[in-house]
Design a protein around this motif. Structure first.
Motif, short mmCIF file in Angstrom:
data_model
loop_
_atom_site.label_atom_id
_atom_site.label_comp_id
_atom_site.label_asym_id
_atom_site.label_seq_id
_atom_site.Cartn_x
_atom_site.Cartn_y
_atom_site.Cartn_z
N LEU A 1 0.85 -1.19 0.00
CA LEU A 1 0.00 0.00 0.00
C LEU A 1 0.88 1.24 0.00
O LEU A 1 2.09 1.14 0.22
N HIS A 2 0.25 2.38 -0.23
CA HIS A 2 0.96 3.66 -0.15
C HIS A 2 0.53 4.40 1.11
O HIS A 2 -0.66 4.44 1.43
N LEU B 1 0.42 5.68 9.64
CA LEU B 1 -0.69 5.63 8.69
C LEU B 1 -0.62 4.35 7.86
O LEU B 1 -1.66 3.82 7.45
N GLN C 1 -2.34 1.73 9.89
CA GLN C 1 -3.80 1.90 9.88
C GLN C 1 -4.38 1.51 8.52
O GLN C 1 -5.43 0.87 8.45
N ALA C 2 -3.68 1.90 7.45
CA ALA C 2 -4.17 1.54 6.12
C ALA C 2 -4.13 0.02 5.94
O ALA C 2 -5.02 -0.56 5.32
N ASP D 1 -7.10 -1.35 7.51
CA ASP D 1 -8.32 -1.07 6.75
C ASP D 1 -8.39 -1.85 5.44
O ASP D 1 -9.46 -2.16 4.95
N LEU D 2 -7.24 -2.15 4.86
CA LEU D 2 -7.23 -2.81 3.55
C LEU D 2 -7.18 -4.32 3.66
O LEU D 2 -7.79 -5.02 2.85
#
Lengths: 95, 259
Positions: free
Chosen positions: A27-28, A34, A37-38, A41-42
């Motif tokens: 992910l970026h 962050l 957290q991403a 969420d992903l």
């Protein structure tokens, strides 16, 4: 699209106790917090995880695909390295 | 789901109380869902959609409970889709338009900083159903709080543009934060019975959370000022009718539709 502000991160998820973290994807994100957290969420939306690691993709040193003959083919003829010649008791669980 | 075009909510204090909480969750969840397909980055689109689903899930549980308390045969969809504008009792804060990402995040931060301790307190409610809903909602809102707070820090202490945008959002949204801490006489009675949570008791926690993050984000913490209110009584901003038009569109077009 990759930008200097949001570099690429690799995500590793451990699905349950006793297993190791496995690569789930990338992910970026702007920074490690962050990115974590991403990743949550992903990659953990369907109850996949108990633990997450994120690692900057730039921190990974990868083998050169051109070296695969030298690195990996010599093991093909060494079947005796596989632990298939004795029985593992069920009580051992994951090895 | 009822084939009627409008339901009349049975006006008991507990039904009102539960519907107010459900409306907060539904309307904020709907607002977040409006980002789907157009968030700034893919990762954040998923984060916003996840938060929307958390909130809509909370709304579903609460509407179902309101329907059970009513005993009038209304299900969760009836509450969500078949009421008129003035029968929705959400905070004005949650119906604020999304604006830019800074507006959306700051709105989420303000609400989560309130809802997380709210549901945590509700876990001790004398009402077992509300306590159970709260136990689930609290974990969800704790994450919303963490995620939105991290973004407020980065926007406020980021670039000149991100700082300007979140400072604009702060100026616009601040007057909508006071309503969270109000409770009318009907709610005060439920608070006295140990069923409802006294929102005034959460004020110090909210001030501390918000103050700490805004300060670390290089934003000036506003001092009091005029506070908007009215959502809890069904007096909404002009934006709300437009929101309902979209939210209720299918049920207005094909009454009773289900899938």
């Amino acid at each position: 699209m990759p930008t200097p502000n949001t570099p690429l991160w690799e995500v590793f998820i451990r699905s349950r106790n006793g297993l190791s973290h496995r690569h789930a994807g990338s992910l970026h994100a702007a920074d490690a917090t962050l990115a974590l957290q991403a990743a949550r969420d992903l990659y953990t939306r369907r109850g996949e995880g108990l633990s997450i690691w994120v690692v900057p993709s730039s921190a990974i040193t990868a083998s050169d695909p051109a070296d695969k003959g030298m690195l990996f083919e010599p093991t093909a003829s060494k079947a005796y390295r596989h632990p298939t010649f004795y029985e593992i008791p069920d009580e051992v669980g994951h090895m | 789901m009822s084939a009627l075009s409008t339901i009349q909510v049975v006006p008991t204090p507990l039904v009102h109380y539960v519907v107010r909480r459900a409306d907060d969750a539904l309307i904020l969840g709907h607002r977040l869902s409006e980002w789907t397909g157009k968030a700034p980055i893919l990762e954040e689109e998923m984060a916003l959609a996840n938060m929307a689903l958390d909130l809509i899930g909370q709304a579903r549980s609460l509407y179902s409970y309101a329907g059970a308390v009513e005993g009038a045969g209304h299900d969760e969809d009836d509450f969500a889709y078949l009421r008129r504008e003035r029968d929705y009792r959400n905070l004005l804060l949650v119906e604020r338009p999304n604006g830019d990402f800074a507006h959306t995040i700051l709105r989420q931060f303000f609400y989560a900083a309130y809802a997380d301790p709210y549901w945590r307190a509700m876990m001790q409610s004398a009402d077992a159903t509300l306590a159970a809903i709260a136990a689930k909602a609290e974990k969800e809102m704790a994450y919303h709080l963490r995620h939105s707070a991290e973004w407020v820090l980065r926007l406020g202490d980021g670039t000149a543009e991100s700082h300007r945008r979140v400072a604009d959002a702060l100026a616009e949204l601040w007057p909508f934060t006071g309503e969270m801490f109000l409770a009318d006489a009907e709610e005060q009675a439920l608070i006295g019975e140990g069923i409802a949570i006294d929102p005034a008791g959460l004020r110090a926690t909210w001030d501390a959370t918000v103050g700490e993050i805004l300060q670390a984000a290089m934003l000036e913490v506003p001092k009091g000022g005029f506070m908007q209110q009215g959502g809890r009584q069904g007096r909404h901003s002009e934006h709300f009718g437009h929101l309902l038009t979209e939210l209720q569109y299918i049920q207005r077009l094909v009454p009773g539709a289900s899938w």
